[in-house]
Write a protein that holds these residues in place. Structure first.
Motif, PDB file in Angstrom:
ATOM      1  N   ILE A  23      46.516  50.409  44.542  1.00  0.00           N
ATOM      2  CA  ILE A  23      46.220  49.765  43.262  1.00  0.00           C
ATOM      3  C   ILE A  23      44.850  50.230  42.764  1.00  0.00           C
ATOM      4  O   ILE A  23      43.853  50.166  43.494  1.00  0.00           O
ATOM      5  CB  ILE A  23      46.210  48.237  43.406  1.00  0.00           C
ATOM      6  CG1 ILE A  23      47.591  47.708  43.804  1.00  0.00           C
ATOM      7  CG2 ILE A  23      45.721  47.575  42.119  1.00  0.00           C
ATOM      8  CD1 ILE A  23      48.631  47.793  42.719  1.00  0.00           C
ATOM      9  N   SER A  24      44.809  50.694  41.519  1.00  0.00           N
ATOM     10  CA  SER A  24      43.538  51.102  40.906  1.00  0.00           C
ATOM     11  C   SER A  24      43.418  50.445  39.532  1.00  0.00           C
ATOM     12  O   SER A  24      44.392  50.410  38.755  1.00  0.00           O
ATOM     13  CB  SER A  24      43.464  52.620  40.763  1.00  0.00           C
ATOM     14  OG  SER A  24      43.446  53.252  42.026  1.00  0.00           O
ATOM     15  N   LEU A  25      42.253  49.924  39.248  1.00  0.00           N
ATOM     16  CA  LEU A  25      41.968  49.353  37.928  1.00  0.00           C
ATOM     17  C   LEU A  25      40.458  49.242  37.767  1.00  0.00           C
ATOM     18  O   LEU A  25      39.716  49.307  38.737  1.00  0.00           O
ATOM     19  CB  LEU A  25      42.642  47.989  37.738  1.00  0.00           C
ATOM     20  CG  LEU A  25      42.265  46.858  38.690  1.00  0.00           C
ATOM     21  CD1 LEU A  25      41.102  46.028  38.143  1.00  0.00           C
ATOM     22  CD2 LEU A  25      43.445  45.942  38.927  1.00  0.00           C
ATOM     23  N   ALA A  26      40.026  49.080  36.522  1.00  0.00           N
ATOM     24  CA  ALA A  26      38.597  48.939  36.240  1.00  0.00           C
ATOM     25  C   ALA A  26      38.405  47.940  35.111  1.00  0.00           C
ATOM     26  O   ALA A  26      39.238  47.828  34.213  1.00  0.00           O
ATOM     27  CB  ALA A  26      37.981  50.279  35.870  1.00  0.00           C
ATOM     28  N   ILE A  27      37.313  47.215  35.193  1.00  0.00           N
ATOM     29  CA  ILE A  27      36.938  46.269  34.146  1.00  0.00           C
ATOM     30  C   ILE A  27      35.528  46.616  33.692  1.00  0.00           C
ATOM     31  O   ILE A  27      34.612  46.727  34.506  1.00  0.00           O
ATOM     32  CB  ILE A  27      36.974  44.818  34.657  1.00  0.00           C
ATOM     33  CG1 ILE A  27      38.384  44.465  35.135  1.00  0.00           C
ATOM     34  CG2 ILE A  27      36.522  43.854  33.563  1.00  0.00           C
ATOM     35  CD1 ILE A  27      38.476  43.104  35.778  1.00  0.00           C
ATOM     36  N   LYS A  28      35.369  46.811  32.398  1.00  0.00           N
ATOM     37  CA  LYS A  28      34.076  47.170  31.856  1.00  0.00           C
ATOM     38  C   LYS A  28      33.200  45.935  31.657  1.00  0.00           C
ATOM     39  O   LYS A  28      33.698  44.825  31.465  1.00  0.00           O
ATOM     40  CB  LYS A  28      34.244  47.907  30.520  1.00  0.00           C
ATOM     41  CG  LYS A  28      34.947  49.248  30.659  1.00  0.00           C
ATOM     42  CD  LYS A  28      35.101  49.905  29.307  1.00  0.00           C
ATOM     43  CE  LYS A  28      35.785  51.270  29.428  1.00  0.00           C
ATOM     44  NZ  LYS A  28      35.947  51.933  28.113  1.00  0.00           N
ATOM     45  N   GLU A  29      31.915  46.146  31.706  1.00  0.00           N
ATOM     46  CA  GLU A  29      30.960  45.073  31.425  1.00  0.00           C
ATOM     47  C   GLU A  29      31.217  44.532  30.023  1.00  0.00           C
ATOM     48  O   GLU A  29      31.264  45.273  29.044  1.00  0.00           O
ATOM     49  CB  GLU A  29      29.533  45.620  31.498  1.00  0.00           C
ATOM     50  CG  GLU A  29      28.456  44.585  31.330  1.00  0.00           C
ATOM     51  CD  GLU A  29      28.232  43.759  32.577  1.00  0.00           C
ATOM     52  OE1 GLU A  29      28.197  42.522  32.444  1.00  0.00           O
ATOM     53  OE2 GLU A  29      28.084  44.346  33.665  1.00  0.00           O
ATOM     54  N   GLY A  30      31.462  43.228  29.920  1.00  0.00           N
ATOM     55  CA  GLY A  30      31.735  42.612  28.632  1.00  0.00           C
ATOM     56  C   GLY A  30      33.152  42.780  28.151  1.00  0.00           C
ATOM     57  O   GLY A  30      33.492  42.323  27.049  1.00  0.00           O
ATOM     58  N   GLY A  31      34.024  43.385  28.942  1.00  0.00           N
ATOM     59  CA  GLY A  31      35.395  43.627  28.541  1.00  0.00           C
ATOM     60  C   GLY A  31      36.358  42.583  29.071  1.00  0.00           C
ATOM     61  O   GLY A  31      36.032  41.790  29.952  1.00  0.00           O
ATOM     62  N   VAL A  32      37.563  42.593  28.507  1.00  0.00           N
ATOM     63  CA  VAL A  32      38.648  41.726  28.966  1.00  0.00           C
ATOM     64  C   VAL A  32      39.814  42.605  29.380  1.00  0.00           C
ATOM     65  O   VAL A  32      40.266  43.448  28.601  1.00  0.00           O
ATOM     66  CB  VAL A  32      39.093  40.741  27.869  1.00  0.00           C
ATOM     67  CG1 VAL A  32      40.242  39.864  28.371  1.00  0.00           C
ATOM     68  CG2 VAL A  32      37.925  39.871  27.413  1.00  0.00           C
ATOM     69  N   SER A  33      40.277  42.429  30.598  1.00  0.00           N
ATOM     70  CA  SER A  33      41.407  43.203  31.125  1.00  0.00           C
ATOM     71  C   SER A  33      42.471  42.254  31.630  1.00  0.00           C
ATOM     72  O   SER A  33      42.204  41.090  31.947  1.00  0.00           O
ATOM     73  CB  SER A  33      40.957  44.127  32.266  1.00  0.00           C
ATOM     74  OG  SER A  33      40.030  45.091  31.815  1.00  0.00           O
ATOM     75  N   THR A  34      43.715  42.758  31.724  1.00  0.00           N
ATOM     76  CA  THR A  34      44.802  41.942  32.239  1.00  0.00           C
ATOM     77  C   THR A  34      45.467  42.634  33.414  1.00  0.00           C
ATOM     78  O   THR A  34      45.399  43.859  33.564  1.00  0.00           O
ATOM     79  CB  THR A  34      45.879  41.671  31.171  1.00  0.00           C
ATOM     80  OG1 THR A  34      46.643  42.866  30.938  1.00  0.00           O
ATOM     81  CG2 THR A  34      45.276  41.184  29.876  1.00  0.00           C
ATOM     82  N   LEU A  35      46.116  41.821  34.227  1.00  0.00           N
ATOM     83  CA  LEU A  35      46.962  42.289  35.315  1.00  0.00           C
ATOM     84  C   LEU A  35      48.325  41.655  35.085  1.00  0.00           C
ATOM     85  O   LEU A  35      48.448  40.423  35.113  1.00  0.00           O
ATOM     86  CB  LEU A  35      46.362  41.877  36.663  1.00  0.00           C
ATOM     87  CG  LEU A  35      46.971  42.490  37.922  1.00  0.00           C
ATOM     88  CD1 LEU A  35      46.884  44.017  37.907  1.00  0.00           C
ATOM     89  CD2 LEU A  35      46.269  41.941  39.164  1.00  0.00           C
TER      90      LEU A  35
END
Length: 236
Positions: free
Chosen positions: A23-35
């Motif tokens: 599993i690979s993913l990244a979340i940026k500073e100040g960002g919103v990500s989903t799984l």
């Protein structure tokens, strides 16, 4: 925006049964990500592995530039991760105010830290119910309390596992509005949920997993333009 959280080729197993595969993913500073993904596909296990609650067997997790996949869950939490768990898990015999105060910490040196008053401003219903015990709240109020409790730690990253599961439509709308407010304030967020139509409005990046593997990742424009992905991998 720099990467706040970076997960690379994460592998996790329960005993002899491997459940996460690279599993690979990244979340940026100040960002919103989903799984995203159907139930039982590894979303919660991914979160547990990031948080150190389930030990990863392979791959790496970096948070704020530091490798954390071999650290204890307590150490990771103190670095500034907070989770709103599936099922909420509030303290039933503590009042709303006591639940919130129990988690007060300063893990993010913000100029505008989260306090009781600020949580009450975000969720006025909690201010009205401040003296009520946790087990006297509705499901929606418990979810508001769980989010407020996580915010009281002043986290760098807020993680919500099944953010609106089982909530009435009006309460669900309140939660979406809350998350939009947090995003506008610069809070970094990882959301697990199934309401794709709302998530494409809220989030920047999306990762879909199926049977413990990443099967798709992209931005909101890409996900919103291909509803066939929703039915194929999420069932909506």
């Amino acid at each position: 925006m720099s990467a706040l959280l970076e997960v690379k080729q994460l592998q996790t197993a329960y005993g002899a049964s491997q459940v996460l595969f690279d599993i690979s993913l990244a979340i940026k500073e100040g960002g919103v990500s989903t799984l995203l993904g159907r139930n039982g596909m590894g979303k919660t296990t991914t979160v547990r592995s990031i948080l150190g609650l389930t030990r990863a067997h392979g791959g790496t997790v970096h948070f704020r530039g530091e490798r954390i996949d071999q650290l204890s869950a307590d150490r990771i939490a103190r670095m500034g991760m907070a989770v709103v768990p599936e099922g909420r898990m509030i303290f039933p015999t503590l009042s709303v105010a006591e639940n919130l105060r129990a988690f007060a910490a300063k893990r993010n040196a913000s100029k505008d830290p989260w306090t009781l008053d600020r949580v009450y401003a975000l969720f006025p219903r909690l201010a009205e119910r401040a003296r009520n015990m946790g087990n006297q709240l509705s499901g929606g109020e418990q979810q508001m309390l769980a989010i407020g409790r996580a915010l009281m730690t002043n986290p760098h990253l807020l993680i919500l596992d099944e953010a609106t599961e089982g909530l009435a439509p009006l309460i669900r709308e309140d939660i979406w509005n809350c998350l939009a407010t947090l995003r506008a304030q610069g809070q970094s967020i990882l959301v697990i949920d199934k309401y794709v139509q709302r998530l494409v409005q809220l989030a920047d990046q999306h990762t879909i997993i199926e049977r413990g593997k990443v099967v798709w990742s992209g931005d909101s424009a890409q996900l919103g333009a291909d509803p066939s992905l929703w039915q194929r991998y999420i069932g909506v």
